[in-house]
Design a protein around this motif. Structure first.
Motif, short mmCIF file in Angstrom:
data_model
loop_
_atom_site.label_atom_id
_atom_site.label_comp_id
_atom_site.label_asym_id
_atom_site.label_seq_id
_atom_site.Cartn_x
_atom_site.Cartn_y
_atom_site.Cartn_z
N LEU A 45 12.54 65.27 25.33
CA LEU A 45 12.35 64.13 26.15
C LEU A 45 12.88 62.67 25.50
CD1 LEU A 45 8.91 64.97 26.92
CD2 LEU A 45 10.57 64.75 28.63
N CYS A 80 16.93 62.53 25.95
CA CYS A 80 17.04 62.24 27.47
C CYS A 80 16.74 60.71 27.59
CB CYS A 80 16.11 62.91 28.22
SG CYS A 80 16.39 62.70 29.97
N SER A 81 15.72 59.92 26.82
CA SER A 81 15.31 58.48 27.11
C SER A 81 16.32 57.73 26.32
CB SER A 81 13.89 58.38 26.48
OG SER A 81 13.12 58.95 27.53
N ARG A 92 10.89 65.70 33.82
CA ARG A 92 10.03 65.16 32.82
C ARG A 92 8.63 65.53 32.66
NH1 ARG A 92 12.79 61.78 29.40
NH2 ARG A 92 10.86 60.57 28.92
#
Length: 92
Positions: free
Chosen positions: A17, A20-21, A32
């Motif tokens: 996560l 990805c951010s 997500r």
């Protein structure tokens, strides 16, 4: 899964996560949400072993593996630390 495997899975989901951010917007908002649902369910299972896991669908799992591979390949370190790890340290 044993406790160590669960903690490793939680860390893997968090890393994906964060990657990805911060680096590569790989997951959709819905994906997500699914990843966070699995992550928090594993946290719940650590407190209640009778709870049932909520694994992400196979298509998201494939994306997770790709993102984790990229994160390791680029030696990615999230800007923010994993709050779950901090909680484990305080709890133990």
């Amino acid at each position: 899964m044993n406790k160590t495997q669960i903690e490793t899975r939680i860390a893997q989901l968090y890393l994906a996560l964060q990657y990805c951010s911060e680096r590569n917007k790989t997951f959709t908002v819905g994906e997500r949400i699914c990843i966070n649902q699995e992550r928090f369910q594993w946290m719940h299972i650590l407190d209640d072993e009778t709870a049932t896991p909520r694994p992400v669908p196979q298509n998201i799992e494939h994306k997770l593996k790709d993102v984790c591979r990229l994160a390791l390949q680029h030696n990615f370190k999230p800007y923010y630390g994993d709050p779950f790890k901090d909680e484990i340290v305080l709890y133990n």
